[in-house]
Enzyme design. Structure first.
Site, short mmCIF file in Angstrom:
data_model
loop_
_atom_site.label_atom_id
_atom_site.label_comp_id
_atom_site.label_asym_id
_atom_site.label_seq_id
_atom_site.Cartn_x
_atom_site.Cartn_y
_atom_site.Cartn_z
N TRP A 78 69.13 44.84 51.05
CA TRP A 78 68.37 45.91 52.03
C TRP A 78 67.63 46.84 51.43
O TRP A 78 65.81 46.53 51.06
CB TRP A 78 69.25 46.91 52.91
CG TRP A 78 67.81 47.54 53.63
CD1 TRP A 78 67.02 46.97 54.99
CD2 TRP A 78 67.08 49.00 53.40
NE1 TRP A 78 66.34 48.73 55.11
CE2 TRP A 78 65.68 49.17 53.88
CE3 TRP A 78 67.38 49.69 52.14
CZ2 TRP A 78 65.33 50.33 53.74
CZ3 TRP A 78 66.55 51.13 51.77
CH2 TRP A 78 65.36 51.20 52.85
N ARG A 113 50.71 52.37 45.86
CA ARG A 113 50.95 50.97 46.60
C ARG A 113 51.59 50.47 47.44
O ARG A 113 50.96 51.27 49.29
CB ARG A 113 52.67 51.84 46.88
CG ARG A 113 54.09 50.55 46.47
CD ARG A 113 55.30 51.23 46.76
NE ARG A 113 55.72 51.37 48.40
CZ ARG A 113 57.09 51.48 48.82
NH1 ARG A 113 57.63 52.23 47.86
NH2 ARG A 113 56.83 51.60 50.15
N ASP A 116 56.59 46.94 45.76
CA ASP A 116 58.22 47.44 45.76
C ASP A 116 58.89 46.26 46.64
O ASP A 116 58.25 46.46 47.92
CB ASP A 116 58.42 48.81 46.80
CG ASP A 116 60.36 48.77 46.45
OD1 ASP A 116 60.24 47.97 46.00
OD2 ASP A 116 60.30 50.25 46.83
N GLU A 158 65.43 52.74 40.43
CA GLU A 158 65.62 54.08 40.93
C GLU A 158 66.73 54.10 41.51
O GLU A 158 67.54 55.28 41.65
CB GLU A 158 64.69 54.03 42.10
CG GLU A 158 65.18 53.02 43.69
CD GLU A 158 64.36 53.20 44.92
OE1 GLU A 158 65.12 52.31 45.64
OE2 GLU A 158 62.98 52.62 44.21
N GLU A 189 55.86 58.46 41.27
CA GLU A 189 56.11 57.98 42.46
C GLU A 189 55.89 59.34 43.50
O GLU A 189 56.67 60.51 43.12
CB GLU A 189 57.02 57.37 43.26
CG GLU A 189 57.08 57.22 44.41
CD GLU A 189 57.93 56.52 45.13
OE1 GLU A 189 57.85 55.91 46.43
OE2 GLU A 189 59.40 56.30 44.31
N HIS A 202 62.00 45.76 46.34
CA HIS A 202 63.27 46.36 46.95
C HIS A 202 64.43 45.74 46.77
O HIS A 202 65.19 44.91 47.87
CB HIS A 202 63.36 46.77 48.58
CG HIS A 202 63.21 48.52 48.98
ND1 HIS A 202 64.48 48.64 49.24
CD2 HIS A 202 63.21 49.48 48.02
CE1 HIS A 202 65.53 49.83 49.99
NE2 HIS A 202 65.03 50.08 48.76
N TYR A 214 60.83 46.57 55.40
CA TYR A 214 60.70 47.76 54.43
C TYR A 214 59.07 48.35 54.19
O TYR A 214 58.17 47.28 53.66
CB TYR A 214 61.32 47.06 52.74
CG TYR A 214 61.25 48.65 51.86
CD1 TYR A 214 62.54 49.72 52.32
CD2 TYR A 214 60.37 48.63 50.73
CE1 TYR A 214 61.75 51.15 51.01
CE2 TYR A 214 60.36 49.32 50.24
CZ TYR A 214 61.11 50.36 50.43
OH TYR A 214 61.01 51.48 49.21
N ARG A 270 62.47 53.38 36.22
CA ARG A 270 62.51 54.91 37.26
C ARG A 270 63.41 54.87 37.32
O ARG A 270 63.08 55.85 38.77
CB ARG A 270 62.18 53.72 38.32
CG ARG A 270 61.10 52.44 38.50
CD ARG A 270 60.40 52.26 40.09
NE ARG A 270 59.61 53.28 41.08
CZ ARG A 270 60.08 53.88 41.60
NH1 ARG A 270 61.21 53.25 42.12
NH2 ARG A 270 59.49 54.98 41.98
N GLU A 303 58.45 45.98 41.85
CA GLU A 303 59.06 47.38 41.44
C GLU A 303 59.93 46.77 42.49
O GLU A 303 60.63 46.16 43.45
CB GLU A 303 59.23 48.30 42.34
CG GLU A 303 59.91 49.61 42.33
CD GLU A 303 60.09 50.34 43.55
OE1 GLU A 303 61.09 51.20 43.64
OE2 GLU A 303 58.58 50.80 43.70
#
Length: 402
Positions: free
Chosen positions: A402, A147, A210, A262, A339, A212, A159, A283, A236
Site C-alpha cells: 500500500w 505534488r 509519490d 518517510e 512537505e 508509494h 493513494y 525523506r 518518491e
C-alpha cells in the site's frame, strides 16, 4: 535541572496525535511528537511502560546522553515504535533547552542557513483535469512546488486522492479498508498527468509525485524515464526500500531524481542509498527517525554525498513535529524541500503555534524553544479513535504494497 515528570497526551482532532510532555523541576516543560499512524497506542505503551520511568530524575540538559541511553540501553534497537518514542523525548528536550536559553531551537542548531523553507503542497483529483484545477489554485496562492496525484482509470480508489481536497487522511476506518491496485493502468496514467501538468502549469513550478512503494525497480526505472521530458522534481518511494540495492537498478534506467525515506527510522536504513548516491533526497522525519538529534546526523552524512533533505510532512505528524522540522530545515546546509499538509482548524486550536506560510515558504517565530504548545483542555475534547491505514490487493486478490 532534572526531569520531574513526563506524561503522554493522546488526542484526535480529526486524526490521532500522540504528544509527550516533559516537565522539569524548574517548571519548564517541552513537547515531543510520538505519533505513529495506525499504531499510535503501541508507542503510548512503549513510552509509559519503558521510557518515562527511566527519565525521572535525569538531567534534562543531557540530550545526547539520554538519546544514547534510550537507544543503546534498550538492546532491542531501531524500529518505528522505539524510534518514535525516542524522538518524542529528544524533541521535548530540545524544546526545553531552547526555552531555558531564551532562543528558538534553530539558533541552538547553528543558526539560519536560509531565510525560509520551501514547501510542497498536494494537488489531487479523481481525474487529470480535477488534479490540475487544484494545482492551478495552489500555484496562484504562491506555491513553488506541487505534488500531483490523480485517480487511476478502472480503480475505485487511489493513494493520494481524497474526497476533501484540503485535508487528506488515509487512516480511514476502524478496520483496514481493502483497495485494488493495477500497476499497468497506473504506469499509463502518470505520464499523461505530467504532460498535462507542464502544459497547464508551465515550467516555473516544481512538480513532484509519490509512487508509494508500488513498483518493482524495473517498473520504477520505466516510469522515471517516461517522466524525464517533464523534469519532475522527484518521484518518491519508487519501490519498497527494504532492499537498498534495488535503487541501483532504477538509477541505471532514469535520470529522474529519486526520493525515499518517510518510513526510515535510523541512518542504517539509508546508509547504502546515500553513500552509493542511489537517491537524491532523503525523506526521514523528526518523529520517526529518532528526533532532531538523529535526523541531524542523517543530514550531515547525506551532505557528504550531495544528497539533500525532503522531510515527510503529512498530517500524521502533529504541529509539534512540523515546528521541529522547520527548525531543522532552517539550520542545515543541504536542505532540499519540506512537505506540508495543513491540519484541521481543530488541530491548530489544540496546538497553538508560531510557524507561518507565505508564497510557498514557511518560517518559524523567534519564540524560545519550538514555538508550539498544547491546550490540554481542548485536547481532552477529542478522545482517541482507532483508525487503520488501508491495504492493497491486486485484481486477483494477491496482497500488495500500500
Amino acid at each position: 535541572m532534572t526531569i520531574r515528570s513526563a506524561r503522554v497526551i493522546v488526542t484526535c482532532p480529526g486524526r490521532n496525535l500522540v504528544t509527550l510532555k516533559i516537565e522539569t523541576d524548574q517548571g519548564v516543560y517541552g513537547l515531543g511528537d510520538a505519533t505513529l499512524n495506525g499504531r499510535e497506542k503501541a508507542v503510548v505503551a512503549y513510552l509509559e511502560e519503558h521510557v518515562i520511568p527511566v527519565l525521572i530524575g535525569r538531567d534534562a540538559h543531557r540530550i545526547e546522553d539520554i538519546w544514547q541511553y534510550l537507544y543503546k540501553g534498550a538492546y532491542w534497537r531501531r524500529g518505528p515504535v522505539t524510534m518514535s518514542a525516542i524522538a518524542a523525548v529528544d524533541t521535548a528536550l530540545w524544546d526545553i533547552k531552547g526555552k531555558l536559553a531564551g532562543l528558538p531551537v534553530y539558533q541552538l542548531l547553528g543558526g539560519r542557513c536560509r531565510d525560509g523553507v520551501m514547501v510542497y503542497c498536494h494537488a489531487n483529483g479523481t481525474s487529470i483535469e480535477d488534479t490540475l484545477e487544484v494545482a492551478q489554485d495552489y500555484k496562484a496562492a504562491g506555491y513553488k512546488a506541487i505534488r500531483l496525484q490523480c485517480g487511476v482509470p478502472g480503480l475505485a480508489s487511489t493513494y493520494g486522492v481524497s474526497k476533501d481536497k484540503l485535508f487528506y487522511e488515509p487512516a480511514d476506518n476502524e478496520l483496514p479498508t481493502e483497495n485494488l491496485w493495477d500497476t499497468a493502468a497506473y504506469l499509463r496514467i502518470v505520464p499523461e498527468l505530467f504532460k498535462a501538468g507542464r502544459e497547464a502549469l508551465g515550467w516555473d513550478v516544481h512538480l513532484l509525485h509519490d509512487v508509494h512503494h508500488r513498483l518493482t525497480p524495473i517498473e520504477a526505472g520505466r516510469l522515471g524515464r517516461d517522466l524525464e521530458p517533464y523534469r519532475p522534481f522527484w518521484i518518491e518511494d519508487a519501490t519498497p526500500a527494504e532492499n537498498q540495492e534495488a535503487f541501483r537498478l532504477i538509477r541505471q534506467h532514469t535520470t529522474t531524481p529519486l526520493a525515499v525515506g518517510e518510513i526510515f527510522n535510523t541512518l542504517w536504513d539509508c546508509k547504502d542509498l546515500i553513500q552509493n548516491q542511489l537517491i537524491d533526497y532523503i525523506r526521514a522525519t523528526v518523529v520517526h527517525a529518532g528526533g532532531i538529534s538523529h535526523l541531524r546526523k542523517i543530514a550531515q552524512f547525506a551532505d557528504v554525498f550531495g544528497v539533500k533533505t525532503g522531510c515527510h510532512g503529512a498530517t500524521d505528524l502533529s504541529p509539534v513535529t512540523m515546528a521541529a522540522a522547520l527548525h531543522f530545515d532552517l539550520s542545515i546546509p543541504n536542505f532540499g524541500i519540506q512537505e506540508f499538509m495543513r491540519h484541521t482548524d481543530a488541530t491548530y486550536e489544540v496546538f497553538p503555534h508560531g510557524y507561518s506560510l507565505s508564497q510557498g515558504y514557511m518560517d518559524v517565530s523567534d519564540a524560545p524553544g519550538l514555538g508550539v504548545d498544547i491546550d490540554e483542555a481542548k485536547a481532552a475534547r477529542y478522545p482517541y479513535k482507532r483508525a487503520y491505514l488501508p491495504v492493497n490487493r491486486l485484481r486477483d486478490g494477491t496482497m500488495f504494497d500500500w
